[in-house]
Design a protein around this motif. Sequence first.
Motif, mmCIF file in Angstrom:
data_model
loop_
_atom_site.group_PDB
_atom_site.id
_atom_site.type_symbol
_atom_site.label_atom_id
_atom_site.label_comp_id
_atom_site.label_asym_id
_atom_site.label_seq_id
_atom_site.Cartn_x
_atom_site.Cartn_y
_atom_site.Cartn_z
ATOM 1 N N ASN A 1 0.978 -1.054 -0.063
ATOM 2 C CA ASN A 1 -0.068 0.011 0.146
ATOM 3 C C ASN A 1 0.726 1.161 0.130
ATOM 4 N N LEU A 2 1.720 1.106 0.952
ATOM 5 C CA LEU A 2 2.658 2.285 1.056
ATOM 6 C C LEU A 2 3.416 2.648 -0.343
ATOM 7 N N ALA A 3 3.945 1.519 -0.930
ATOM 8 C CA ALA A 3 4.707 1.718 -2.050
ATOM 9 C C ALA A 3 4.183 1.988 -3.261
ATOM 10 N N ILE A 4 2.773 1.365 -3.405
ATOM 11 C CA ILE A 4 2.129 2.021 -4.709
ATOM 12 C C ILE A 4 1.475 3.337 -4.675
ATOM 13 N N GLY A 5 1.269 3.717 -3.324
ATOM 14 C CA GLY A 5 0.866 5.080 -2.983
ATOM 15 C C GLY A 5 2.219 6.089 -3.210
ATOM 16 N N PHE A 6 3.049 5.738 -2.709
ATOM 17 C CA PHE A 6 4.232 6.681 -3.159
ATOM 18 C C PHE A 6 4.696 6.644 -4.584
ATOM 19 N N THR A 7 4.230 5.494 -5.214
ATOM 20 C CA THR A 7 4.807 5.419 -6.585
ATOM 21 C C THR A 7 3.643 6.378 -7.471
ATOM 22 N N LEU A 8 2.317 6.409 -6.936
ATOM 23 C CA LEU A 8 1.167 7.062 -8.024
ATOM 24 C C LEU A 8 1.623 8.493 -7.546
ATOM 25 N N LEU A 9 1.902 8.950 -6.116
ATOM 26 C CA LEU A 9 2.077 10.321 -6.163
ATOM 27 C C LEU A 9 3.245 10.948 -6.873
ATOM 28 N N TYR A 10 4.446 10.096 -6.783
ATOM 29 C CA TYR A 10 5.673 10.755 -7.341
ATOM 30 C C TYR A 10 5.336 10.655 -8.953
ATOM 31 N N LEU A 11 4.858 9.530 -9.470
ATOM 32 C CA LEU A 11 4.515 9.826 -10.975
ATOM 33 C C LEU A 11 3.444 10.854 -11.199
ATOM 34 N N SER A 12 2.527 11.020 -10.513
ATOM 35 C CA SER A 12 1.513 12.318 -10.728
ATOM 36 C C SER A 12 2.217 13.487 -10.492
ATOM 37 N N LEU A 13 3.163 13.852 -9.624
ATOM 38 C CA LEU A 13 3.719 15.002 -9.576
ATOM 39 C C LEU A 13 4.825 15.148 -10.562
ATOM 40 N N VAL A 14 5.402 14.240 -10.909
ATOM 41 C CA VAL A 14 6.566 14.399 -11.849
ATOM 42 C C VAL A 14 6.230 14.140 -13.377
ATOM 43 N N VAL A 15 5.389 13.294 -13.839
ATOM 44 C CA VAL A 15 5.057 13.062 -15.159
ATOM 45 C C VAL A 15 3.356 13.536 -15.402
ATOM 46 N N LEU A 16 2.479 12.986 -14.655
ATOM 47 C CA LEU A 16 1.317 12.856 -15.001
ATOM 48 C C LEU A 16 0.600 14.437 -15.060
ATOM 49 N N ILE A 17 1.092 14.988 -13.996
ATOM 50 C CA ILE A 17 0.273 16.475 -13.673
ATOM 51 C C ILE A 17 0.806 17.575 -14.811
ATOM 52 N N PRO A 18 2.156 17.497 -15.028
ATOM 53 C CA PRO A 18 2.573 18.160 -15.937
ATOM 54 C C PRO A 18 2.248 18.083 -17.210
ATOM 55 N N LEU A 19 1.988 16.579 -17.529
ATOM 56 C CA LEU A 19 1.563 16.452 -18.965
ATOM 57 C C LEU A 19 0.191 16.760 -19.220
ATOM 58 N N SER A 20 -0.776 16.472 -18.184
ATOM 59 C CA SER A 20 -2.109 16.844 -18.311
ATOM 60 C C SER A 20 -2.428 18.283 -18.312
ATOM 61 N N ALA A 21 -1.259 19.106 -17.738
ATOM 62 C CA ALA A 21 -1.194 20.524 -17.746
ATOM 63 C C ALA A 21 -1.239 21.072 -19.399
ATOM 64 N N ALA A 22 -0.255 20.179 -20.034
ATOM 65 C CA ALA A 22 -0.244 20.572 -21.474
ATOM 66 C C ALA A 22 -1.679 20.516 -22.438
ATOM 67 N N PHE A 23 -2.163 19.205 -21.811
ATOM 68 C CA PHE A 23 -3.457 18.777 -22.499
ATOM 69 C C PHE A 23 -4.581 19.932 -22.138
#
Lengths: 277, 357
Positions: A14-36
């Motif tokens: 739980n902790l690991a997947i939570g951290f992974t998703l948060l990290y991916l969101s901050l670093v990859v997903l949110i900037p990319l969706s901002a472009a969209f």
Amino acid sequence: MSQFKQHSVLPGFNLAIGFTLLYLSLVVLIPLSAAFIRATELTWSEFWTVVITLRVLDSYRLTFGASFIAALINAIFGLLVAWILVRYQFTGKKIIDALIDLPFALPTAVAGITLTALYAGNGWFGQFLEPLGIKVAYTPIGVFVALTFIGLPFVVRTVQPVLEDIETELEEAAAMLGASRLQTFVRIIFPTILPALMTGFALAFARAIGEYGSVIFIAGNMPMVSEITPLLIITKLEQYDYAGATAIAVVMLVTSFVLLLIINLLQWWGRRRNALI
Amino acid sequence: MSIEIRNLNKRFGSFTALNNVSLDIQPGELLALLGPSGSGKTTLLRVIAGLETVDSGQVLFNNEDATHQHIHERQVGFVFQHYALFRNMTIFENVAFGLRVRPKSVRPDNEEINKRVTDLLKLVQLDWLGDRYPHQLSGGQRQRIALARALAVEPKVLLLDEPFGALDAKVRKELRTWLRRLHDDMHITSIFVTHDQEEALEVSDRVVVMNEGRIEQIATPDEVYEKPANPFVYEFLGHVNLFHGRVHKGRAWIGDIEIDAPDHAEAEDLAAVAYVRPHDIEVDREPNGESALAAQIVHILSVGPIVRLELAREENQGKNLIQVEISKERFRGLQLEKGDRVYIKPRRLDLFPHLTH
């Protein structure tokens, strides 16, 4: 949720997947969706007029085309370099091995300036190539040269470990059964390293599509001829056309994603077929 | 095909892998190369296969010099310890590989390949696995496929490098008997390498015991076990007890026991070591008038029909336990218990003077 989380003796899922998703969101997903989101400021018709003007279409062709060819060339010669580094012992091997990573470390602008100096009409290479009618600097060929330079380490570094892992017994077995060196390579070794080679190709290709720094110096940036898409985006940004820039960015993003997905699917299919453990 | 090996020498740096090795292999024979790791047995096998070059010496196939022949000309099949199956190919394609890579002029057509591979898969009793991949098979199945693959090219000689080394005990035993039967049907000259003495003795026609790059003994399994040529072979093949004593003019003394030693009639008061197998020792509660060694039972291990006793001689308490094997009936008859005092007497022994191991 119960299906998503499979029971495992390893703690901390739980902790690991939570951290992974948060990290991916901050670093990859949110900037990319901002472009969209930014791109949605445009209406569909505005969007289309931005992304399919002739100048932009030519830049796609150059960016994806040169990246593809550069990645292909890197796949071939990167394999050769990896082969030599793994298979043979020679003096200076360690130095060559270290040199491979240089394109990773070098600031891309430095690479661009160096390559331009070499291939310009009065450069070391350029002075011999130009009389032959081959102009490299300030042409699409220059773009291709720069992209080849920055993509090499990806192929070498992905293929090398797999090549090292191939047991000599497999080759001996093939030889005992009467296979020639070429047959052994084509039928045994190549299928084994193909997945790694494809990963290396995909990485080199992806890197080349996004490359900016080294290309703009050598490309000459003539519209419709040697202008890459990332440069177009910068140009638009400099004109404060943020929506236009993001529109082109979105097209690049989607295309890159689809291409990488296809490569991944090919690999997955190949792995299933080759049944690598 | 007969194989003759003449004075082979091979060094890897400062390590001597083969030290003047000579060996004759009869056509149709199943020969075991037995020895500890580093004894040169695998190197010898690889030299015969052509996978390794030699520093000096000759390998002859049917009296023809093959020392510098290319692997492809030797018509040798090779089975590797870790199978070396091609994991990107199905089982069928693995077996067919040797036929498919042949030059077009001598390559059988597809139909013929199909038939040959199917026959081979039937021979190794795995014809139902043709479309699987190697990783879907168990170790024993993989090794049988490796054997079928080696046989597909119709080799004149079959070489097996520790073929059962990576398998578990039960499968190893099964495959051993199966290999023996297969060899009896096919009569192809075969050499296999092993460090497992039981395997070598059980499967082969003749055993070649190797140590430190030299051949210690070449003999049938019975001979190797019953008449080991030297202490190394004795100790390597099965458990053995060592007794230190002396020999003088055809007589030997071990503790209180005096024994005839006609082989050592010329010996003049030499130190000697006697080797006695655990099942060649008699155990009794009383000395029975004859000379015997007194010992105490330290441990009793009862496995199946055989009872294994560990005894300590009374002169040198604790050091060098003696292993004795007696039948369960004898054990019951004597009503032995831990700590009991017994008298032992070797029924049969081999003396090696001078050598104080």
